[in-house]
Design an enzyme around this catalytic site. Structure first.
Site, PDB file in Angstrom:
ATOM      1  N   ARG A   1      37.859  49.233  62.348  1.00  0.00           N
ATOM      2  CA  ARG A   1      39.221  49.600  62.717  1.00  0.00           C
ATOM      3  C   ARG A   1      39.420  51.107  62.689  1.00  0.00           C
ATOM      4  O   ARG A   1      38.620  51.829  62.081  1.00  0.00           O
ATOM      5  CB  ARG A   1      40.304  48.964  61.855  1.00  0.00           C
ATOM      6  CG  ARG A   1      39.909  48.410  60.528  1.00  0.00           C
ATOM      7  CD  ARG A   1      41.096  47.739  59.877  1.00  0.00           C
ATOM      8  NE  ARG A   1      41.257  48.254  58.514  1.00  0.00           N
ATOM      9  CZ  ARG A   1      42.225  47.931  57.703  1.00  0.00           C
ATOM     10  NH1 ARG A   1      43.163  47.102  58.102  1.00  0.00           N
ATOM     11  NH2 ARG A   1      42.301  48.429  56.484  1.00  0.00           N
TER      12      ARG A   1
ATOM     13  N   ARG B   1      50.324  31.394  65.086  1.00  0.00           N
ATOM     14  CA  ARG B   1      51.790  31.319  65.087  1.00  0.00           C
ATOM     15  C   ARG B   1      52.277  31.060  66.496  1.00  0.00           C
ATOM     16  O   ARG B   1      51.879  31.778  67.407  1.00  0.00           O
ATOM     17  CB  ARG B   1      52.349  32.693  64.711  1.00  0.00           C
ATOM     18  CG  ARG B   1      52.622  32.845  63.286  1.00  0.00           C
ATOM     19  CD  ARG B   1      53.312  34.173  63.070  1.00  0.00           C
ATOM     20  NE  ARG B   1      52.967  34.619  61.747  1.00  0.00           N
ATOM     21  CZ  ARG B   1      52.948  35.873  61.367  1.00  0.00           C
ATOM     22  NH1 ARG B   1      53.247  36.827  62.228  1.00  0.00           N
ATOM     23  NH2 ARG B   1      52.645  36.184  60.130  1.00  0.00           N
TER      24      ARG B   1
ATOM     25  N   GLU C   1      36.752  52.965  60.068  1.00  0.00           N
ATOM     26  CA  GLU C   1      36.196  52.214  58.932  1.00  0.00           C
ATOM     27  C   GLU C   1      34.899  51.523  59.338  1.00  0.00           C
ATOM     28  O   GLU C   1      34.898  50.694  60.250  1.00  0.00           O
ATOM     29  CB  GLU C   1      37.202  51.152  58.457  1.00  0.00           C
ATOM     30  CG  GLU C   1      38.457  51.752  57.875  1.00  0.00           C
ATOM     31  CD  GLU C   1      39.377  50.718  57.238  1.00  0.00           C
ATOM     32  OE1 GLU C   1      40.497  51.104  56.897  1.00  0.00           O
ATOM     33  OE2 GLU C   1      38.980  49.536  57.117  1.00  0.00           O
TER      34      GLU C   1
ATOM     35  N   ASP D   1      45.470  41.969  45.650  1.00  0.00           N
ATOM     36  CA  ASP D   1      46.408  42.865  46.317  1.00  0.00           C
ATOM     37  C   ASP D   1      47.186  43.616  45.234  1.00  0.00           C
ATOM     38  O   ASP D   1      47.164  43.224  44.059  1.00  0.00           O
ATOM     39  CB  ASP D   1      47.371  42.065  47.207  1.00  0.00           C
ATOM     40  CG  ASP D   1      46.788  41.841  48.605  1.00  0.00           C
ATOM     41  OD1 ASP D   1      46.023  42.702  49.060  1.00  0.00           O
ATOM     42  OD2 ASP D   1      47.107  40.807  49.222  1.00  0.00           O
TER      43      ASP D   1
ATOM     44  N   ARG E   1      30.905  44.243  49.012  1.00  0.00           N
ATOM     45  CA  ARG E   1      30.769  44.889  50.319  1.00  0.00           C
ATOM     46  C   ARG E   1      31.437  46.253  50.185  1.00  0.00           C
ATOM     47  O   ARG E   1      32.436  46.409  49.487  1.00  0.00           O
ATOM     48  CB  ARG E   1      31.478  44.090  51.421  1.00  0.00           C
ATOM     49  CG  ARG E   1      30.774  42.833  51.850  1.00  0.00           C
ATOM     50  CD  ARG E   1      29.480  43.044  52.595  1.00  0.00           C
ATOM     51  NE  ARG E   1      29.679  43.636  53.925  1.00  0.00           N
ATOM     52  CZ  ARG E   1      28.700  44.218  54.609  1.00  0.00           C
ATOM     53  NH1 ARG E   1      27.479  44.322  54.117  1.00  0.00           N
ATOM     54  NH2 ARG E   1      28.953  44.713  55.817  1.00  0.00           N
TER      55      ARG E   1
ATOM     56  N   ARG F   1      40.897  28.854  56.855  1.00  0.00           N
ATOM     57  CA  ARG F   1      41.972  28.616  57.817  1.00  0.00           C
ATOM     58  C   ARG F   1      42.081  29.843  58.696  1.00  0.00           C
ATOM     59  O   ARG F   1      41.747  30.953  58.286  1.00  0.00           O
ATOM     60  CB  ARG F   1      43.347  28.461  57.169  1.00  0.00           C
ATOM     61  CG  ARG F   1      43.424  27.832  55.863  1.00  0.00           C
ATOM     62  CD  ARG F   1      44.854  27.647  55.363  1.00  0.00           C
ATOM     63  NE  ARG F   1      45.512  28.938  55.082  1.00  0.00           N
ATOM     64  CZ  ARG F   1      46.609  29.343  55.668  1.00  0.00           C
ATOM     65  NH1 ARG F   1      47.181  28.637  56.608  1.00  0.00           N
ATOM     66  NH2 ARG F   1      47.161  30.491  55.351  1.00  0.00           N
TER      67      ARG F   1
ATOM     68  N   TYR G   1      39.298  39.948  44.298  1.00  0.00           N
ATOM     69  CA  TYR G   1      40.088  40.717  45.250  1.00  0.00           C
ATOM     70  C   TYR G   1      41.559  40.542  44.900  1.00  0.00           C
ATOM     71  O   TYR G   1      42.092  39.437  44.948  1.00  0.00           O
ATOM     72  CB  TYR G   1      39.853  40.301  46.721  1.00  0.00           C
ATOM     73  CG  TYR G   1      40.732  41.182  47.592  1.00  0.00           C
ATOM     74  CD1 TYR G   1      40.286  42.445  47.977  1.00  0.00           C
ATOM     75  CD2 TYR G   1      42.024  40.809  47.923  1.00  0.00           C
ATOM     76  CE1 TYR G   1      41.113  43.304  48.684  1.00  0.00           C
ATOM     77  CE2 TYR G   1      42.854  41.660  48.628  1.00  0.00           C
ATOM     78  CZ  TYR G   1      42.390  42.898  49.002  1.00  0.00           C
ATOM     79  OH  TYR G   1      43.208  43.761  49.678  1.00  0.00           O
TER      80      TYR G   1
HETATM   81  P1  FAD Z   1      40.987  50.627  41.250  1.00  0.00           P
HETATM   82  O1  FAD Z   1      42.036  51.181  42.112  1.00  0.00           O
HETATM   83  O2  FAD Z   1      39.621  50.499  41.801  1.00  0.00           O
HETATM   84  O3  FAD Z   1      40.926  51.512  39.920  1.00  0.00           O
HETATM   85  C1  FAD Z   1      39.831  51.463  39.013  1.00  0.00           C
HETATM   86  C2  FAD Z   1      39.559  52.878  38.569  1.00  0.00           C
HETATM   87  O4  FAD Z   1      38.581  52.843  37.520  1.00  0.00           O
HETATM   88  C3  FAD Z   1      38.973  53.763  39.661  1.00  0.00           C
HETATM   89  O5  FAD Z   1      39.764  54.912  39.841  1.00  0.00           O
HETATM   90  C4  FAD Z   1      37.581  54.123  39.143  1.00  0.00           C
HETATM   91  O6  FAD Z   1      37.187  55.445  39.478  1.00  0.00           O
HETATM   92  C5  FAD Z   1      37.764  53.960  37.643  1.00  0.00           C
HETATM   93  N1  FAD Z   1      36.510  53.707  36.940  1.00  0.00           N
HETATM   94  C6  FAD Z   1      35.608  52.741  37.224  1.00  0.00           C
HETATM   95  N2  FAD Z   1      34.575  52.818  36.368  1.00  0.00           N
HETATM   96  C7  FAD Z   1      34.836  53.859  35.544  1.00  0.00           C
HETATM   97  C8  FAD Z   1      34.119  54.451  34.480  1.00  0.00           C
HETATM   98  N3  FAD Z   1      32.933  53.993  34.083  1.00  0.00           N
HETATM   99  N4  FAD Z   1      34.658  55.523  33.840  1.00  0.00           N
HETATM  100  C9  FAD Z   1      35.857  56.012  34.225  1.00  0.00           C
HETATM  101  N5  FAD Z   1      36.576  55.493  35.245  1.00  0.00           N
HETATM  102  C10 FAD Z   1      36.070  54.428  35.904  1.00  0.00           C
HETATM  103  N6  FAD Z   1      46.235  45.791  48.440  1.00  0.00           N
HETATM  104  C11 FAD Z   1      47.457  45.575  48.984  1.00  0.00           C
HETATM  105  O7  FAD Z   1      48.369  45.072  48.318  1.00  0.00           O
HETATM  106  N7  FAD Z   1      47.713  45.952  50.292  1.00  0.00           N
HETATM  107  C12 FAD Z   1      46.753  46.517  51.083  1.00  0.00           C
HETATM  108  O8  FAD Z   1      47.028  46.833  52.244  1.00  0.00           O
HETATM  109  C13 FAD Z   1      45.460  46.745  50.528  1.00  0.00           C
HETATM  110  N8  FAD Z   1      44.488  47.301  51.264  1.00  0.00           N
HETATM  111  C14 FAD Z   1      43.248  47.490  50.717  1.00  0.00           C
HETATM  112  C15 FAD Z   1      42.251  48.083  51.495  1.00  0.00           C
HETATM  113  C16 FAD Z   1      40.981  48.267  50.968  1.00  0.00           C
HETATM  114  C17 FAD Z   1      39.911  48.913  51.817  1.00  0.00           C
HETATM  115  C18 FAD Z   1      40.697  47.839  49.650  1.00  0.00           C
HETATM  116  C19 FAD Z   1      39.311  47.971  49.070  1.00  0.00           C
HETATM  117  C20 FAD Z   1      41.689  47.275  48.870  1.00  0.00           C
HETATM  118  C21 FAD Z   1      42.968  47.094  49.376  1.00  0.00           C
HETATM  119  N9  FAD Z   1      44.000  46.573  48.603  1.00  0.00           N
HETATM  120  C22 FAD Z   1      45.238  46.362  49.169  1.00  0.00           C
HETATM  121  C23 FAD Z   1      43.794  46.231  47.178  1.00  0.00           C
HETATM  122  C24 FAD Z   1      44.166  47.407  46.236  1.00  0.00           C
HETATM  123  O9  FAD Z   1      43.362  48.516  46.531  1.00  0.00           O
HETATM  124  C25 FAD Z   1      43.937  46.956  44.792  1.00  0.00           C
HETATM  125  O10 FAD Z   1      44.802  45.899  44.487  1.00  0.00           O
HETATM  126  C26 FAD Z   1      44.174  48.041  43.716  1.00  0.00           C
HETATM  127  O11 FAD Z   1      43.751  49.299  44.110  1.00  0.00           O
HETATM  128  C27 FAD Z   1      43.433  47.636  42.467  1.00  0.00           C
HETATM  129  O12 FAD Z   1      43.732  48.512  41.410  1.00  0.00           O
HETATM  130  P2  FAD Z   1      42.756  48.576  40.156  1.00  0.00           P
HETATM  131  O13 FAD Z   1      43.396  49.502  39.180  1.00  0.00           O
HETATM  132  O14 FAD Z   1      42.407  47.216  39.694  1.00  0.00           O
HETATM  133  O15 FAD Z   1      41.384  49.180  40.718  1.00  0.00           O
END
Ligand code: FAD
Length: 371
Positions: free
Chosen positions: A284, A180, A305, A355, A253, A176, A353
């Site tokens: 961006r 708006r 980026e 948030d 990606r 989609r 993915y």
């Molecule tokens: P992560 O933050 O990736 O944490 C995982 C951690 O595990 C990392 O620090 C990594 O180093 C560690 N790790 C991995 N493997 C190992 C290992 N073998 N040993 C030790 N440590 C390890 N969400 C929103 O709500 N709003 C937004 O505007 C938004 N913008 C985004 C923009 C981008 C470019 C991206 C990529 C994501 C965005 N998100 C956004 C999503 C948001 O980043 C995620 O929801 C959140 O960070 C996920 O948290 P997590 O703990 O699952 O993963």
């Protein structure tokens, strides 16, 4: 860090998922060791203060949710400002408001003044160029919004994001394209939105305050030692890496960020400007100070980026949830079910993915079931 003999949980990853788990487990009386291979906590929401500005090191993060419970939950850890995301698109020398709304339409078509004019214009274009069975993303997008919006605001941006022309991308990527018919530039439809005053890292610090934390510590390089100290594991790294890529690697990606401190107080007048023409290689530019309304500072910090291909060892940002990868993930999930003492969570552990609000909800659900 105080190292004790035995922990109830080893949490691999000091990102948002791991930190919520650590906080909630601590409240339940469990002792946790949290490790991260990076040299800082916070995972991808990490912010670093430079020149008085909180820089979003791994891409712009805007907290938004429709869930009042999650909004109240995150507000325990920081005060949020009233930032509303209103990105602007730059196509050659033209500027447009996003998401596609009446501000966009009146600028695209000088004879459009009312919602009815805009609806009529878009319908006319869709009808004229309609393709009965879209075979690629280009045809799909033209069917949804017509060629003008597609050419100026979708074509180049999407091709840069995916590293391939829209004609070579499958149609399902765009299901989609919301339009708006109001003059509303608020990108998100959610009720609650903002940026934590002082950045995101303090939130994670507070969440981890009851746990022991070890940075620069890769799980795989220290597996035996870590497992000998911890009864159970919450793993938020890549699920395929955990199983040594035995069925092959899941695809992502990636993004490269080019960050610069500039001697000017206001570079682009907005936190987010998307560059939608193909010839500009980045997608961006983020100007971090505008997330916090810090226009009084004399310097500014911007990040360009550049989307990029991913291979093992690169930073995995966006899972590619197509059929091939989803099937592969299911195979890893079957293996994960055979690991009774390991919980796989977060965006890498669940290859999804998420948030930030989804991540918190998912972590809370996980911990709720632990007694
Ligand atoms: P992560 O933050 O990736 O944490 C995982 C951690 O595990 C990392 O620090 C990594 O180093 C560690 N790790 C991995 N493997 C190992 C290992 N073998 N040993 C030790 N440590 C390890 N969400 C929103 O709500 N709003 C937004 O505007 C938004 N913008 C985004 C923009 C981008 C470019 C991206 C990529 C994501 C965005 N998100 C956004 C999503 C948001 O980043 C995620 O929801 C959140 O960070 C996920 O948290 P997590 O703990 O699952 O993963």
């Amino acid at each position: 860090m105080v190292v004790i003999d035995m922990y109830d949980y080893l949490i691999v990853g000091a990102g948002l998922y791991g930190a919520v788990c650590a906080y909630e487990l601590n409240k339940k009386g469990f002792k946790c060791l949290v490790i991260d291979k990076r040299n800082h906590i916070g995972g991808n929401i990490y912010t670093e203060k430079v020149e008085g500005i909180n820089v979003h090191k791994y891409g712009a993060h805007i907290f938004h949710t429709d869930n009042k419970f999650i909004w109240d939950y995150i507000n325990q850890f920081a005060e949020f400002n009233n930032y509303i995301n209103q990105p602007v698109a730059r196509y050659k020398n033209e500027l447009y408001n996003l998401p596609f709304n009446m501000n966009t339409f009146t600028k695209l078509w000088p004879d459009v003044f009312t919602p009815l004019d805009a609806q009529r214009k878009i319908e006319e274009e869709k009808y004229k160029y309609r393709i009965a069975e879209p075979k690629n993303l280009e045809e799909q997008a033209i069917n949804l919004v017509g060629p003008t919006i597609y050419e100026k605001l979708i074509k180049g941006y999407t091709a840069k994001q995916w590293g391939r022309p829209c004609k070579e991308l499958p149609p399902f990527i765009i299901k989609r394209l919301p339009v708006r018919f109001t003059f509303d530039n608020n990108y998100f439809n959610d009720r609650y939105q903002g940026i934590p005053v002082g950045g995101y890292t303090q939130i994670i610090e507070k969440m981890l305050s009851g746990a022991d934390v070890k940075l620069n510590c890769d799980f795989f390089a220290n597996k035996n030692e870590l497992l000998s100290k911890c009864k159970r594991v919450i793993f938020t790294g890549q699920i395929d890496e955990y199983f040594n890529y035995c069925f092959g690697a899941l695809e992502y990606r990636s993004v490269r960020f080019e960050t610069e401190v500039l001697n000017c107080s206001n570079y682009q007048g907005n936190a987010v400007v998307n560059y939608t023409e193909y010839e500009i290689p980045f997608t961006r530019i983020i100007e971090h100070k505008h997330f916090e309304f810090k226009t009084n500072l004399s310097k500014t910090i911007i990040s360009r980026e550049y989307p990029s291909a991913w291979s093992i060892g690169d930073e995995p940002y966006y899972p590619v949830n197509d059929d091939k990868n989803n099937i592969l993930y299911q195979r890893y999930l079957e293996l994960a079910k055979k690991e009774p003492n390991v919980i796989f969570g977060g965006r890498l552990g669940q290859y999804k993915y998420y948030d930030m609000d989804d991540v918190i909800l998912s972590a809370l659900e996980t911990i709720k079931n632990i007694v």
